[in-house]
Design a protein around this motif. Structure first.
Motif: not given
Length: 426
Positions: A333, A335, A341, A346, A349-350, A366
């Motif tokens: 993951d 950022n 996001q 996402d 991030e996920t 999340r």
């Protein structure tokens, strides 16, 4: 059309185990037994990598059941939101930018304009990706219809991508079965260098890295779709023979044939629409509103997926050492701030969670990620570094993999981190 989403939705851990009549096994061993002591390897940075020792059951048990809930209206709302955002940007920008007198300022404004359209275009790509995994809704025909329309508009063959991407999820990190971003082994890398004298002379220079990076970001997606570049080699087939556009490609099963044809029809429909667009409005309109944003979508897709599956800390596995659970953990993951996001849904991030259970919709990912972190502990990979900087570092440090115990780690000839076991310059 009949639902095909179950073909791809099995890329989650639970479906994978059920379809192969397997019980969860320790990650340190293979599917036939458990290993008392997890294997180790040394990553590019010189740190010890320990093969995880938790089970798939531990991962699945940690995820709250409500995280699996797919809400059609919410998913459609995100599609509408992205399309409305693109419409607003288009109406305002296309009306007022031509009124600016300065050519230089107009160039900057058109660049920002197409960049913004590309951001939301990639957001739509992610939602079509959700459709392919069956995470968009409980209705297979809705998933396939929405996914086919959105991906076709972005010149991605929906079913072709769906089927090969499902196989990627089922074999992530497997050196001979994974479907994309398969690293060179040391031997393959040496053979590539011998066959490419320019690469051998210039590979250690930053300018060579930059040129490879530029080519990858602009043309990588459709080179992959057309020739299966970075996928499994299939040496008995030509470039076109193993293409995602070929219904008889070895990438697919025989039962997929007419779905691949339907994917190609979607592509041809888009070409027709863009041709009529340029004819009845203007070439400039099609260029700035579709083609340049389309290039941005290509870039974002390669940028994101490459960095999800390539990192100096990341292992790859030989066939005898690989398990589904190990492969699912061999992701990372990152950022990307507000854009990641709120516009890219996402996906950056996920992504670790997504490889364990791809049926979980992004708006629940999340919470599910926080749950599996408690099980994965230090085996969960996250890097909050600026992703553009990470892209450069990864390109320079991750050239091939090596290892003798079935666990292979990235190495390079640029003098970064741990040196290969032998001098690969000869």
């Amino acid at each position: 059309m009949a639902s095909v989403q179950t073909l791809a939705s099995g890329s989650g851990a639970d479906s994978h185990l059920e379809s192969n009549n397997l019980k969860p096994t320790k990650l340190g061993g293979n599917v036939s037994g458990l290993s008392e002591t997890p294997k180790q390897a040394i990553d590019t940075h010189g740190n010890v990598f320990n093969v995880p020792d938790y089970t798939i059951k531990d991962i699945l048990s940690a995820i709250p059941k409500h995280c699996y809930e797919r809400r059609l209206l919410q998913s459609l709302g995100y599609v509408a939101r992205d399309i409305i955002a693109m419409t607003i940007i288009g109406n305002i920008g296309y009306r007022y930018i031509p009124l600016v007198e300065s050519t230089a300022v107009r160039f900057v404004l058109w660049s920002v304009y197409s960049y913004l359209l590309g951001l939301f275009g990639f957001g739509l790509w992610i939602l079509a990706h959700e459709c392919g995994h069956g995470a968009f809704s409980d209705y297979g025909w809705v998933n396939d219809l929405v996914g086919w329309v959105l991906h076709s508009y972005l010149l991605v063959p929906y079913f072709s991508w769906k089927f090969s991407h499902s196989k990627h999820h089922k074999a992530t990190g497997h050196l001979t079965r994974d479907m994309v971003f398969i690293p060179y082994t040391k031997q393959e890398y040496l053979e590539m260098k011998k066959a490419n004298s320019i690469a051998e002379l210039t590979e250690e220079t930053p300018i060579y890295t930059f040129l490879v990076l530029l080519f990858q970001q602009l043309g990588g997606l459709h080179l992959y779709l057309t020739t299966n570049a970075t996928g499994q080699p299939h040496p008995d087939h030509s470039f076109i023979g193993r293409s995602h556009f070929n219904p008889s490609s070895p990438i697919f099963d025989a039962k997929d044939y007419w779905y691949i044809v339907l994917s190609d029809i979607g592509m041809l429909t888009t070409f027709t629409v863009v041709y009529l667009w340029s004819k009845y409005f203007s070439i400039w309109s099609a260029f700035i509103n579709w083609f340049i944003p389309f290039l941005w979508v290509n870039h974002w897709l390669v940028f994101v997926t490459f960095l999800q599956h390539t990192d100096p800390t990341m292992p790859h596995y030989d066939a005898e050492e690989w398990t589904f659970a190990k492969g699912a953990a061999a992701t990372i993951d990152r950022n990307f701030g507000f854009v990641g996001q709120h516009i890219f849904h996402d996906i950056i991030e996920t992504h670790v969670l997504h490889h364990y259970v791809s049926r979980i919709p992004f708006y629940n990912a999340r919470e599910a990620t926080e749950a599996i972190k408690k099980v994965m502990k230090n085996h969960y990979r996250y890097d909050g570094e600026n992703m553009w900087l990470s892209l450069w570092k990864v390109m320079r440090s991750c050239q091939f993999v090596e290892g003798e115990n079935g666990v292979r780690m990235f190495r390079n000839t640029n003098g970064i981190g741990v040196k290969p076991r032998e001098d690969t310059k000869n």
